[in-house]
Design a protein around this motif. Structure first.
Motif, PDB file in Angstrom:
ATOM      1  N   ARG A 170     -38.625 -23.214 -34.641  1.00 18.58           N
ATOM      2  CA  ARG A 170     -39.626 -23.396 -35.696  1.00 18.58           C
ATOM      3  C   ARG A 170     -39.273 -24.620 -36.526  1.00 18.58           C
ATOM      4  O   ARG A 170     -38.107 -24.965 -36.676  1.00 18.58           O
ATOM      5  CB  ARG A 170     -39.699 -22.165 -36.600  1.00 18.58           C
ATOM      6  CG  ARG A 170     -40.129 -20.878 -35.913  1.00 18.58           C
ATOM      7  CD  ARG A 170     -40.106 -19.728 -36.911  1.00 18.58           C
ATOM      8  NE  ARG A 170     -40.600 -18.482 -36.344  1.00 18.58           N
ATOM      9  CZ  ARG A 170     -39.863 -17.621 -35.656  1.00 18.58           C
ATOM     10  NH1 ARG A 170     -38.568 -17.881 -35.449  1.00 18.58           N
ATOM     11  NH2 ARG A 170     -40.385 -16.518 -35.170  1.00 18.58           N
ATOM     12  N   GLY A 171     -40.291 -25.238 -37.064  1.00 18.95           N
ATOM     13  CA  GLY A 171     -40.064 -26.391 -37.926  1.00 18.95           C
ATOM     14  C   GLY A 171     -41.373 -26.931 -38.449  1.00 18.95           C
ATOM     15  O   GLY A 171     -42.451 -26.350 -38.230  1.00 18.95           O
ATOM     16  N   SER A 172     -41.287 -28.042 -39.145  1.00 21.09           N
ATOM     17  CA  SER A 172     -42.480 -28.666 -39.704  1.00 21.09           C
ATOM     18  C   SER A 172     -42.307 -30.171 -39.751  1.00 21.09           C
ATOM     19  O   SER A 172     -41.175 -30.672 -39.818  1.00 21.09           O
ATOM     20  CB  SER A 172     -42.772 -28.127 -41.113  1.00 21.09           C
ATOM     21  OG  SER A 172     -41.699 -28.435 -41.994  1.00 21.09           O
ATOM     22  N   VAL A 173     -43.427 -30.854 -39.680  1.00 26.35           N
ATOM     23  CA  VAL A 173     -43.456 -32.316 -39.735  1.00 26.35           C
ATOM     24  C   VAL A 173     -44.537 -32.727 -40.723  1.00 26.35           C
ATOM     25  O   VAL A 173     -45.677 -32.241 -40.642  1.00 26.35           O
ATOM     26  CB  VAL A 173     -43.748 -32.926 -38.345  1.00 26.35           C
ATOM     27  CG1 VAL A 173     -43.848 -34.441 -38.437  1.00 26.35           C
ATOM     28  CG2 VAL A 173     -42.674 -32.523 -37.343  1.00 26.35           C
ATOM     29  N   ASP A 174     -44.197 -33.608 -41.656  1.00 28.04           N
ATOM     30  CA  ASP A 174     -45.187 -34.106 -42.605  1.00 28.04           C
ATOM     31  C   ASP A 174     -46.185 -35.008 -41.897  1.00 28.04           C
ATOM     32  O   ASP A 174     -45.802 -35.883 -41.109  1.00 28.04           O
ATOM     33  CB  ASP A 174     -44.509 -34.883 -43.737  1.00 28.04           C
ATOM     34  CG  ASP A 174     -43.632 -33.989 -44.605  1.00 28.04           C
ATOM     35  OD1 ASP A 174     -43.915 -32.777 -44.686  1.00 28.04           O
ATOM     36  OD2 ASP A 174     -42.655 -34.499 -45.191  1.00 28.04           O
ATOM     37  N   LEU A 175     -47.464 -34.785 -42.173  1.00 30.10           N
ATOM     38  CA  LEU A 175     -48.488 -35.656 -41.611  1.00 30.10           C
ATOM     39  C   LEU A 175     -48.474 -36.993 -42.349  1.00 30.10           C
ATOM     40  O   LEU A 175     -48.193 -37.055 -43.555  1.00 30.10           O
ATOM     41  CB  LEU A 175     -49.865 -35.017 -41.733  1.00 30.10           C
ATOM     42  CG  LEU A 175     -50.360 -34.216 -40.519  1.00 30.10           C
ATOM     43  CD1 LEU A 175     -49.443 -33.032 -40.253  1.00 30.10           C
ATOM     44  CD2 LEU A 175     -51.788 -33.722 -40.752  1.00 30.10           C
ATOM     45  N   PRO A 176     -48.770 -38.091 -41.656  1.00 32.97           N
ATOM     46  CA  PRO A 176     -48.865 -39.391 -42.329  1.00 32.97           C
ATOM     47  C   PRO A 176     -49.944 -39.340 -43.412  1.00 32.97           C
ATOM     48  O   PRO A 176     -50.903 -38.566 -43.323  1.00 32.97           O
ATOM     49  CB  PRO A 176     -49.260 -40.341 -41.196  1.00 32.97           C
ATOM     50  CG  PRO A 176     -48.778 -39.665 -39.949  1.00 32.97           C
ATOM     51  CD  PRO A 176     -48.945 -38.202 -40.207  1.00 32.97           C
ATOM     52  N   PRO A 177     -49.796 -40.126 -44.464  1.00 40.12           N
ATOM     53  CA  PRO A 177     -50.774 -40.112 -45.564  1.00 40.12           C
ATOM     54  C   PRO A 177     -52.198 -40.347 -45.070  1.00 40.12           C
ATOM     55  O   PRO A 177     -52.458 -41.266 -44.290  1.00 40.12           O
ATOM     56  CB  PRO A 177     -50.305 -41.270 -46.459  1.00 40.12           C
ATOM     57  CG  PRO A 177     -48.844 -41.408 -46.158  1.00 40.12           C
ATOM     58  CD  PRO A 177     -48.704 -41.081 -44.705  1.00 40.12           C
ATOM     59  N   GLY A 178     -53.091 -39.465 -45.495  1.00 38.50           N
ATOM     60  CA  GLY A 178     -54.503 -39.606 -45.153  1.00 38.50           C
ATOM     61  C   GLY A 178     -54.887 -39.062 -43.793  1.00 38.50           C
ATOM     62  O   GLY A 178     -56.084 -39.067 -43.444  1.00 38.50           O
ATOM     63  N   GLN A 179     -53.946 -38.566 -43.023  1.00 37.28           N
ATOM     64  CA  GLN A 179     -54.262 -38.056 -41.690  1.00 37.28           C
ATOM     65  C   GLN A 179     -54.797 -36.628 -41.784  1.00 37.28           C
ATOM     66  O   GLN A 179     -54.192 -35.764 -42.403  1.00 37.28           O
ATOM     67  CB  GLN A 179     -53.029 -38.087 -40.788  1.00 37.28           C
ATOM     68  CG  GLN A 179     -53.331 -37.779 -39.324  1.00 37.28           C
ATOM     69  CD  GLN A 179     -52.105 -37.943 -38.446  1.00 37.28           C
ATOM     70  OE1 GLN A 179     -51.330 -37.009 -38.301  1.00 37.28           O
ATOM     71  NE2 GLN A 179     -51.924 -39.138 -37.892  1.00 37.28           N
ATOM     72  N   THR A 180     -55.938 -36.373 -41.140  1.00 37.38           N
ATOM     73  CA  THR A 180     -56.539 -35.044 -41.140  1.00 37.38           C
ATOM     74  C   THR A 180     -56.022 -34.225 -39.959  1.00 37.38           C
ATOM     75  O   THR A 180     -55.357 -34.762 -39.065  1.00 37.38           O
ATOM     76  CB  THR A 180     -58.065 -35.144 -41.062  1.00 37.38           C
ATOM     77  OG1 THR A 180     -58.418 -35.732 -39.796  1.00 37.38           O
ATOM     78  CG2 THR A 180     -58.618 -36.010 -42.195  1.00 37.38           C
ATOM     79  N   SER A 181     -56.359 -32.951 -39.959  1.00 34.30           N
ATOM     80  CA  SER A 181     -55.944 -32.099 -38.851  1.00 34.30           C
ATOM     81  C   SER A 181     -56.584 -32.548 -37.543  1.00 34.30           C
ATOM     82  O   SER A 181     -55.954 -32.490 -36.475  1.00 34.30           O
ATOM     83  CB  SER A 181     -56.299 -30.640 -39.145  1.00 34.30           C
ATOM     84  OG  SER A 181     -57.702 -30.486 -39.331  1.00 34.30           O
ATOM     85  N   GLU A 182     -57.850 -33.003 -37.612  1.00 33.10           N
ATOM     86  CA  GLU A 182     -58.508 -33.483 -36.403  1.00 33.10           C
ATOM     87  C   GLU A 182     -57.776 -34.694 -35.824  1.00 33.10           C
ATOM     88  O   GLU A 182     -57.564 -34.789 -34.607  1.00 33.10           O
ATOM     89  CB  GLU A 182     -59.967 -33.855 -36.717  1.00 33.10           C
ATOM     90  CG  GLU A 182     -60.859 -32.674 -37.064  1.00 33.10           C
ATOM     91  CD  GLU A 182     -61.083 -31.768 -35.863  1.00 33.10           C
ATOM     92  OE1 GLU A 182     -60.964 -32.256 -34.720  1.00 33.10           O
ATOM     93  OE2 GLU A 182     -61.389 -30.585 -36.070  1.00 33.10           O
ATOM     94  N   GLU A 183     -57.390 -35.595 -36.694  1.00 38.26           N
ATOM     95  CA  GLU A 183     -56.672 -36.782 -36.242  1.00 38.26           C
ATOM     96  C   GLU A 183     -55.280 -36.401 -35.717  1.00 38.26           C
ATOM     97  O   GLU A 183     -54.805 -36.985 -34.727  1.00 38.26           O
ATOM     98  CB  GLU A 183     -56.538 -37.779 -37.396  1.00 38.26           C
ATOM     99  CG  GLU A 183     -57.872 -38.378 -37.833  1.00 38.26           C
ATOM    100  CD  GLU A 183     -57.730 -39.202 -39.095  1.00 38.26           C
ATOM    101  OE1 GLU A 183     -58.617 -40.047 -39.353  1.00 38.26           O
ATOM    102  OE2 GLU A 183     -56.732 -39.001 -39.828  1.00 38.26           O
ATOM    103  N   ALA A 184     -54.657 -35.435 -36.379  1.00 45.12           N
ATOM    104  CA  ALA A 184     -53.321 -35.018 -35.949  1.00 45.12           C
ATOM    105  C   ALA A 184     -53.360 -34.428 -34.549  1.00 45.12           C
ATOM    106  O   ALA A 184     -52.544 -34.789 -33.685  1.00 45.12           O
ATOM    107  CB  ALA A 184     -52.752 -34.007 -36.944  1.00 45.12           C
ATOM    108  N   PHE A 185     -54.317 -33.552 -34.297  1.00 49.19           N
ATOM    109  CA  PHE A 185     -54.399 -32.933 -32.972  1.00 49.19           C
ATOM    110  C   PHE A 185     -54.826 -33.956 -31.913  1.00 49.19           C
ATOM    111  O   PHE A 185     -54.445 -33.845 -30.749  1.00 49.19           O
ATOM    112  CB  PHE A 185     -55.362 -31.752 -33.003  1.00 49.19           C
ATOM    113  CG  PHE A 185     -54.811 -30.557 -33.728  1.00 49.19           C
ATOM    114  CD1 PHE A 185     -53.550 -30.075 -33.437  1.00 49.19           C
ATOM    115  CD2 PHE A 185     -55.563 -29.914 -34.691  1.00 49.19           C
ATOM    116  CE1 PHE A 185     -53.036 -28.971 -34.110  1.00 49.19           C
ATOM    117  CE2 PHE A 185     -55.058 -28.812 -35.370  1.00 49.19           C
ATOM    118  CZ  PHE A 185     -53.788 -28.347 -35.080  1.00 49.19           C
ATOM    119  N   ALA A 186     -55.614 -34.936 -32.314  1.00 50.20           N
ATOM    120  CA  ALA A 186     -55.996 -35.994 -31.371  1.00 50.20           C
ATOM    121  C   ALA A 186     -54.773 -36.822 -30.981  1.00 50.20           C
ATOM    122  O   ALA A 186     -54.623 -37.224 -29.814  1.00 50.20           O
ATOM    123  CB  ALA A 186     -57.063 -36.889 -31.993  1.00 50.20           C
TER     124      ALA A 186
END
Length: 220
Positions: free
Chosen positions: A28-44
């Motif tokens: 288990r863990g977590s990663v910070d999303l880049p500033p302004g990145q949405t979930s749609e962009e993250a999964f893409a």
């Protein structure tokens, strides 16, 4: 939204009980999303990492579940059979939380326990058969001793006068066979698998986080 990540096949009650030991094969863990990145962009961004032979995906809202069956060796997540990727809002911003399951890590963890059990069984069998083996060895030695007792020729008077050593009654060296009930091999394999598990558990946790970070940043 709750921060707890549960796989679809796990029940809530059993998941709470297993949480104390499932770290052995769950990462288990977590990663910070880049500033302004949405979930749609993250999964893409994560799509190329998950688009591999033998991998199926299921997307629902802010979560993506995947399952692998006979993954290819070049698959960077091949060690994980299934997992959950979920975008959540943290105090510092959106984060991608992941929960991955690896049967390979579990088997690698159990292997040392199996070899330790073999070692204990070997010791027990050796202790059980030790009296009979010692009695048989003593009887064999006594028989050889009696058979060789009359085979020693008297020393030649000249050799005796020159101080030559007397011939040995039994010229054969004692057998030095290895203990067939030695647990050493089992202990060696147990140590190797334990070391392999520790290295693999630490290494895989770091690798998967690094790969997710690179994917979210568009580096791969």
């Amino acid at each position: 939204m709750s921060n707890a990540i549960a796989l679809p096949s796990a029940r809530h009650g059993s998941a709470m009980n297993l949480r104390f030991i499932d770290w052995i094969w769950h990462i288990r863990g977590s990663v910070d999303l880049p500033p302004g990145q949405t979930s749609e962009e993250a999964f893409a961004r994560l799509e190329p990492l998950l688009r591999q032979p033998g991998t199926s995906q299921q997307r629902g809202g802010e979560a993506l579940r995947f399952t692998k069956i006979d993954p290819a060796s070049q698959d960077k997540l091949a060690v994980f059979e299934n997992g959950l990727l979920q975008v959540e809002q943290d105090s510092a911003g959106p984060v991608l939380r992941y929960h991955l399951v690896s049967r390979a890590l579990l088997l690698c963890f159990l292997a040392p326990l199996l070899f330790l059990a073999f070692a204990q069984l070997t010791i027990a069998v050796g202790q059980w058969q030790k009296p009979a083996a010692e009695a048989a060895a003593k009887a064999k030695a006594d028989k050889k001793k009696d058979a060789k007792k009359d085979d020693v020729r008297p020393m030649n008077p000249i050799d005796k006068a020159l101080g030559a050593p007397a011939p040995e009654k039994d010229g054969k060296k004692p057998d030095r066979k290895g203990d067939k009930y030695s647990p050493t091999s089992a202990y060696v394999f147990a140590s190797l698998f334990a070391l392999l598990y520790v290295i693999g558990r630490i290494l895989e946790a770091r690798l998967v986080k690094a790969r997710l970070c690179k994917s979210l940043l568009g580096a791969e």
